[in-house]
Design an enzyme around this catalytic site. Structure first.
Site, PDB file in Angstrom:
ATOM      1  N   GLY A  22       0.812  -1.209   0.000  1.00 11.97           N
ATOM      2  CA  GLY A  22       0.000   0.000   0.000  1.00 11.97           C
ATOM      3  C   GLY A  22       0.842   1.254   0.000  1.00 11.97           C
ATOM      4  O   GLY A  22       0.528   2.238   0.683  1.00 11.97           O
ATOM      5  N   ALA A  23       1.898   1.253  -0.821  1.00 12.97           N
ATOM      6  CA  ALA A  23       2.912   2.312  -0.746  1.00 12.97           C
ATOM      7  C   ALA A  23       2.616   3.514  -1.620  1.00 12.97           C
ATOM      8  O   ALA A  23       3.391   4.468  -1.611  1.00 12.97           O
ATOM      9  CB  ALA A  23       4.281   1.733  -1.126  1.00 12.97           C
ATOM     10  N   ASN A  24       1.538   3.515  -2.362  1.00 16.00           N
ATOM     11  CA  ASN A  24       1.323   4.604  -3.303  1.00 16.00           C
ATOM     12  C   ASN A  24       0.630   5.813  -2.692  1.00 16.00           C
ATOM     13  O   ASN A  24       0.531   6.871  -3.322  1.00 16.00           O
ATOM     14  CB  ASN A  24       0.504   4.125  -4.510  1.00 16.00           C
ATOM     15  CG  ASN A  24      -0.875   3.622  -4.131  1.00 16.00           C
ATOM     16  OD1 ASN A  24      -1.006   2.464  -3.752  1.00 16.00           O
ATOM     17  ND2 ASN A  24      -1.887   4.457  -4.224  1.00 16.00           N
ATOM     18  N   GLY A  26      -0.848   7.868   1.300  1.00 16.23           N
ATOM     19  CA  GLY A  26      -0.960   7.906   2.743  1.00 16.23           C
ATOM     20  C   GLY A  26       0.315   7.538   3.475  1.00 16.23           C
ATOM     21  O   GLY A  26       1.423   7.946   3.112  1.00 16.23           O
ATOM     22  N   ILE A  27       0.159   6.748   4.517  1.00 16.68           N
ATOM     23  CA  ILE A  27       1.289   6.388   5.360  1.00 16.68           C
ATOM     24  C   ILE A  27       2.300   5.556   4.588  1.00 16.68           C
ATOM     25  O   ILE A  27       3.521   5.746   4.735  1.00 16.68           O
ATOM     26  CB  ILE A  27       0.778   5.649   6.610  1.00 16.68           C
ATOM     27  CG1 ILE A  27       0.073   6.655   7.527  1.00 16.68           C
ATOM     28  CG2 ILE A  27       1.925   4.951   7.349  1.00 16.68           C
ATOM     29  CD1 ILE A  27      -0.699   6.023   8.653  1.00 16.68           C
ATOM     30  N   GLY A  28       1.838   4.637   3.755  1.00 22.48           N
ATOM     31  CA  GLY A  28       2.764   3.826   2.960  1.00 22.48           C
ATOM     32  C   GLY A  28       3.650   4.669   2.069  1.00 22.48           C
ATOM     33  O   GLY A  28       4.849   4.393   1.926  1.00 22.48           O
ATOM     34  N   SER A 146      -4.257  -0.754  14.872  1.00 22.17           N
ATOM     35  CA  SER A 146      -5.050   0.465  15.030  1.00 22.17           C
ATOM     36  C   SER A 146      -5.552   0.518  16.464  1.00 22.17           C
ATOM     37  O   SER A 146      -5.779  -0.523  17.098  1.00 22.17           O
ATOM     38  CB  SER A 146      -6.247   0.459  14.067  1.00 22.17           C
ATOM     39  OG  SER A 146      -7.196   1.450  14.424  1.00 22.17           O
ATOM     40  N   TYR A 171     -14.228  -3.497  10.802  1.00 23.63           N
ATOM     41  CA  TYR A 171     -12.891  -2.904  10.832  1.00 23.63           C
ATOM     42  C   TYR A 171     -12.199  -3.225  12.151  1.00 23.63           C
ATOM     43  O   TYR A 171     -11.023  -3.612  12.178  1.00 23.63           O
ATOM     44  CB  TYR A 171     -12.987  -1.391  10.630  1.00 23.63           C
ATOM     45  CG  TYR A 171     -11.639  -0.689  10.664  1.00 23.63           C
ATOM     46  CD1 TYR A 171     -10.718  -0.885   9.642  1.00 23.63           C
ATOM     47  CD2 TYR A 171     -11.284   0.141  11.716  1.00 23.63           C
ATOM     48  CE1 TYR A 171      -9.472  -0.263   9.662  1.00 23.63           C
ATOM     49  CE2 TYR A 171     -10.055   0.774  11.753  1.00 23.63           C
ATOM     50  CZ  TYR A 171      -9.153   0.569  10.724  1.00 23.63           C
ATOM     51  OH  TYR A 171      -7.922   1.175  10.752  1.00 23.63           O
TER      52      TYR A 171
END
Length: 298
Positions: A22-24, A26-28, A146, A171
């Site tokens: 998920g690097a594209n 936000g946090i990633g 989380s 979630y």
């Protein structure tokens, strides 16, 4: 490092390889940007090649010599996770696997294999990827939790959410699963005599693309709330500490040090007692093997 860890405390990472899911965005994205700036080779594992390419171009604006590559990875499809794992295993070894990708409170959706999307992506996809590639990881495996895990309950009776769907409850369950997996993974790595350690983290409340499924009135209020929450860059500090911190040990769980672990520099975080229950974790481990068809053999 004074009173907690920030991006400024990340030392040189030259010669080290990180795979960030998920690097594209936000946090990633922020984790990948900082690691690249410290000289690491960063593999951006994302489900959209165009978005990954755009993210790499953005990183190169700040880090012209960034050493980056792309790996297609869709955690909502266990078949594709297996394909990604084959590619990862055929490439040079990884120092750190950063399990960052996730989804938060979407409308009811299913993975390709028919599981509710949040449990399927946040836990099952992460479990499968880690289970397949962990022998290829030399140093650390990071699992993202989380503060929502503290209200989570494990319920395996309706994994497709066909009888009812409450997005927050699902979630919370997926995030409790992340922490149960984290602590069980570290126990099993240690018992197997592996030097690789499992380390957990959470970003507090960070304003990222995860909030895109919030109801419109809440999304409209986000700019007003931003002074009270972490930016994506600040939310990345616990992940960066988990991935690079010199004093971090297997089984550590890290998060913001401010009131309620919502904001602030990174340091030790509190996991719910339930998240550390080895019986619950052992049950989840066995169920995850059956649900994914992946046995980590630990």
């Amino acid at each position: 490092m004074r009173n907690g860890f920030t991006a400024d405390d990340v030392g040189t990472q030259t010669g080290r390889r990180f795979l960030v899911t998920g690097a594209n965005a936000g946090i990633g994205f922020e984790v990948s940007r900082v690691l690249a700036a410290r000289g690491a080779h960063v593999v951006l594992a994302c489900r959209d090649a165009d978005k990954a390419e755009a993210a790499m171009n953005r990183i190169r604006v700040d880090v012209p010599n960034a050493d980056l590559s792309f790996q297609l990875l869709d955690l909502a499809d266990l078949d594709q996770v297996r394909d990604a794992a084959k590619a990862i295993l055929s490439a040079p070894r990884i120092d750190v696997l950063v399990n960052n990708a996730g989804v938060m409170i979407p409308p009811r959706s299913l993975t390709k294999q028919g599981y509710e999307l949040q449990f399927g992506v946040n836990h099952l996809g992460t479990f499968a990827l880690t289970g397949l590639v962990h022998p290829h990881v030399d140093d650390r495996i990071v699992v993202t939790g989380s503060i929502a895990h503290k209200s989570g309950e494990m319920d395996y009776s309706d994994l497709s959410a066909s009888r009812g769907y409450h997005n927050w409850a699902r979630y919370q369950m997926s995030k409790l699963a992340n922490l149960l997996f984290l602590f069980e993974l570290d126990r099993r790595l240690s018992a197997a005599g592996r030097a690789t350690q499992a380390i957990g983290c959470h970003p507090g409340v960070a304003l990222t693309e995860l909030q895109r499924h919030l109801p419109l009135p809440l999304r409209a209020m986000t700019p007003l709330a931003s002074p009270f929450f972490n930016s994506a860059a600040q939310g990345a500090w616990p992940t960066l500490q988990a991935a690079t911190g010199a004093r971090v040990q297997g089984g550590d769980y890290l998060g913001p040090q401010g009131l309620g672990e919502v904001t602030g520099r990174s340091g030790p975080a509190r996991a719910a007692r339930m998240a550390r229950d080895p019986n619950l974790a052992g049950e989840l481990w066995l169920r995850s093997i059956k649900l994914t068809g992946v046995d980590p053999k630990l």
